[in-house]
Scaffold this motif. Structure first.
Motif, short mmCIF file in Angstrom:
data_model
loop_
_atom_site.label_atom_id
_atom_site.label_comp_id
_atom_site.label_asym_id
_atom_site.label_seq_id
_atom_site.Cartn_x
_atom_site.Cartn_y
_atom_site.Cartn_z
N LEU A 208 0.81 -1.21 0.00
CA LEU A 208 0.00 0.00 0.00
C LEU A 208 0.85 1.27 0.00
N GLY A 209 2.11 1.17 0.43
CA GLY A 209 2.97 2.35 0.53
C GLY A 209 2.50 3.32 1.59
N MET A 210 1.75 2.84 2.58
CA MET A 210 1.17 3.66 3.62
C MET A 210 2.12 3.79 4.80
N THR A 211 1.95 4.83 5.60
CA THR A 211 2.73 5.00 6.81
C THR A 211 2.03 4.29 7.96
N PHE A 212 2.75 3.38 8.61
CA PHE A 212 2.22 2.66 9.77
C PHE A 212 2.97 3.13 11.01
N VAL A 213 2.21 3.43 12.06
CA VAL A 213 2.80 3.72 13.38
C VAL A 213 2.21 2.71 14.36
N VAL A 214 3.08 1.91 14.94
CA VAL A 214 2.65 0.81 15.80
C VAL A 214 3.14 1.03 17.22
N VAL A 215 2.27 0.78 18.18
CA VAL A 215 2.63 0.79 19.60
C VAL A 215 2.72 -0.64 20.08
N THR A 216 3.82 -0.99 20.74
CA THR A 216 3.95 -2.33 21.30
C THR A 216 4.94 -2.31 22.46
N HIS A 217 4.80 -3.29 23.34
CA HIS A 217 5.80 -3.51 24.38
C HIS A 217 6.63 -4.75 24.06
#
Length: 388
Positions: A208-217
């Motif tokens: 998709l060429g999209m920007t992903f911002v992921v929160v994880t521990h």
């Protein structure tokens, strides 16, 4: 699910993707001196951060470090007490969540149990008033993307955890946001499915060429998926780097201990010779020799030496003449993990080292056993000096 052939070059593309290294590149998302207070508690403390278009960016840290609060401010569910957030150069101050070109996939998935898969995916599109034929086309596209075409008519309550996760992802992507926010997206999945889904998310993001911002521990999730990782602690960013940079060159003891397994040896700097630092430690008879040119140290300074378990060598015979960084001890515990064996070695100083050994063959003629006296060594460039 099997990986489609068209993603065969994803690895090469990801390795060459580094807009943060270009001084002329403009960030898509910018946090400028952002602080968020809840009463007297400071959740985010004077934080500045840039995220670039097309990046798979991860906010990593322990519970309560402020990573979810930071994401919620970007989504518009919380507002900064101080500072500024911009997206594509435009301030987000006063812009409600539904008018921001971002979408958020929640940890709980928040699917409608009385709706089918396709209706869950179409829900946001209907709320936006899109024509029926466009909604149908977009839903079909999303179903193919997450490979759920055959389950389109099934209710979400009839799906497995992994299938619900894909529906939630498809619904979040259907509106084609500039940025997709994912809050602990894999936390509800079992270990094997979580590992498979990590690669699926990488493939989808690349297509998709999209920007992903992921929160994880979860450090493994962050290391696997992200182009870059921001490690957070107590509302601040401690280090931003690629996964390799975070793991191999941690800037602080907190990062070294939080990301992956590590051995920490306490000591004091004796000096530098031929570009190598010499550090006296109670864990070894002779001073350690460390090749870490990035550090500026002074004689007598207290430091910590960080060495990853897989970079240590364990053996029962004494190392040859001229060997450096020799530690002696007794095998305290052994953990057989199939592909790896983990040895916990107790040194004379009382410190416990963790050493991992790859099981490259099925049989070992003379395996190291409990209570064996052993020698542990590591190369000078295998260690990192941590001054804080």
């Amino acid at each position: 699910m099997p990986r489609p052939p068209k993603f065969a070059s994803v690895g090469a593309v990801r390795r060459s993707f580094a807009p943060w290294a270009d001084p002329d590149a403009k960030p898509l998302i910018r946090f400028e001196n952002v602080t968020k207070r809840f009463g007297d508690a400071i959740a985010v403390n004077d934080l500045s951060l840039d995220v670039f278009e097309g990046e798979f960016f991860c906010l990593l840290g322990p519970s309560g470090c402020g990573k979810t609060t930071l994401m919620r401010m970007l989504a518009g569910f919380e507002h900064p007490s101080e500072g500024r957030i911009t997206l594509a150069g435009q301030s987000l101050a006063g812009v409600p969540p539904y008018r921001r070109p971002v979408n958020m996939m929640f940890q709980s998935y928040a699917l409608f149990p009385h709706m089918s898969v396709e209706k869950n995916i179409a829900f946001g599109l209907k709320q936006d008033g899109l024509p029926k034929d466009e909604i149908a086309a977009r839903v079909g596209e999303m179903l193919r993307l997450v490979q759920l075409e055959r389950l389109a008519k099934r209710y979400s309550s009839q799906l497995s955890g992994g299938q619900r996760q894909r529906v939630a992802l498809a619904r979040a992507l259907a509106k084609k946001p500039k940025v997709l926010l994912l809050d602990e997206p894999l936390g509800a999945l079992d270990k094997k499915l979580r590992e498979e889904t990590q690669f699926e998310l990488m493939d989808i993001q690349h297509e998709l060429g999209m920007t992903f911002v992921v929160v994880t521990h979860d450090q493994e999730e962050a290391m696997t998926m992200a182009d870059r990782i921001a490690v957070m602690d107590h509302g601040r960013i401690v280090q931003v780097a690629t996964p390799g940079g975070i793991y191999e060159q941690p800037k602080t003891r907190f990062i070294a201990e939080f990301v992956g397994d590590v051995n920490i040896l306490e000591g004091n700097v004796l000096g530098q010779e031929n570009g190598l630092w010499h550090v006296q430690t109670p864990s070894a008879e002779a001073p350690l020799t460390i090749d870490d040119p990035d550090e500026v140290l002074h004689s007598g300074q207290a430091v910590a030496i960080a060495v990853r378990p897989e970079k240590m060598v364990i053996q029962r015979n004494p190392p040859g003449p001229g060997a450096v960084n020799v530690l002696t001890g007794e095998v305290w515990d052994i953990g057989y993990l199939g592909d790896w064996t983990v040895y916990r070695v107790k040194l004379a100083s009382g410190a416990i080292l963790r050493v991992t050994l790859a099981n490259r063959s099925r049989f070992v003629e003379s395996p190291i056993d409990w209570d064996d006296q052993v020698y542990v060594t590591f190369a000078p460039d295998a260690a990192v000096i941590l001054a804080e």
